[in-house]
Design a protein around this motif. Structure first.
Motif: not given
Length: 248
Positions: A133-144, A147-157, A217-222
């Motif tokens: 689901m999370i990767l689908g959201v990121l890839r659908s948003a237009g991230f390659r 980049e989608a994998v790196r953002i997924y990693h940061a988001f989940v961690d 708030f940390a989530l908003e910053l991310l």
């Protein structure tokens, strides 16, 4: 537990336990969650689970290879509860924000289990569904993909790190929680402005803020940082800056 789990199709037992419970993986996981919530990590034993279920402890071997296998199932259950009822809106930021808050809330509802499970990778259905689901959201948003994998990693961690941190605070005895709060109110509140001017100026805000979770708030910053990395996100700003420079 020994590694002798019985595959699902071969689990023929339908006879209720002494307490009238028909054993299943879900029943065992829910019972384990309850016991861990009441007694902490020491409750996660075959003997205590068997007693709580009214079953011979050896019966659990039909469902889980060992207690670590059960712990992974508990972690996966928390991930699944976070997804329950979630529907994508099509707006990547809204969807990621809700998913992050849901994961955090699911772990906070079971702080003792979160302490044991927030750092684990389960490889089970609920976790794989969440990753998809999370990767689908990121890839659908237009991230390659990289980049989608790196953002997924940061988001989940980030979500799981705050889940574990906040769970540790919630799992503390009430006197310890009160003592921590008193530190902000009394110890920091009593600091002299001459030696600690910045703390003295903000101590009331600190005392109100620090007992709360910093995750929202940390989530908003991310997410702000993620938005800035969207392909083409800086194009508009760059064009505006150039036009302003020419007009000046």
């Amino acid at each position: 537990m020994a590694e002798r789990v019985v595959p699902e199709p071969l689990r023929r037992r339908r006879k209720p336990t002494k307490q009238g419970t028909v054993l299943s993986e879900r029943v065992i996981v829910e019972t384990a969650l309850r016991l861990v919530g009441q007694h902490g990590a020491e409750a996660l034993t075959v003997r205590r689970l068997g007693a709580a279920l009214g079953a011979d402890p050896s019966a659990l071997y039909r469902y889980f290879r060992n207690t670590d296998d059960l712990l992974l199932a508990i972690a996966d259950e928390l991930i699944g509860r976070a997804q329950h009822g979630w529907q994508p809106t099509g707006d990547w930021r809204t969807d990621l924000c809700e998913l992050g808050l849901r994961v955090h809330a699911s772990y906070q509802a079971h702080p003792q289990a979160a302490l044991l499970a927030a750092h684990r990778t389960t490889g089970r259905d609920n976790e794989m569904r969440a990753v998809e689901m999370i990767l689908g959201v990121l890839r659908s948003a237009g991230f390659r993909d990289p980049e989608a994998v790196r953002i997924y990693h940061a988001f989940v961690d980030q979500a799981l790190a705050f889940a574990a941190l906040d769970a540790a605070a919630l799992a503390m005895p009430a006197p310890a929680q009160a003592a921590d709060l008193k530190v902000w109110q009394v110890r920091y509140g009593g600091l002299d402005a001459g030696t600690h001017p910045h703390i003295a100026a903000t101590v009331r805000l600190l005392a109100a803020e620090m007992p709360l979770s910093g995750y929202p708030f940390a989530l908003e910053l991310l997410l702000d940082a993620v938005a800035a990395r969207l392909p083409g996100a800086g194009a508009g700003a760059g064009a505006g800056a150039g036009a302003g420079a020419e007009a000046g």
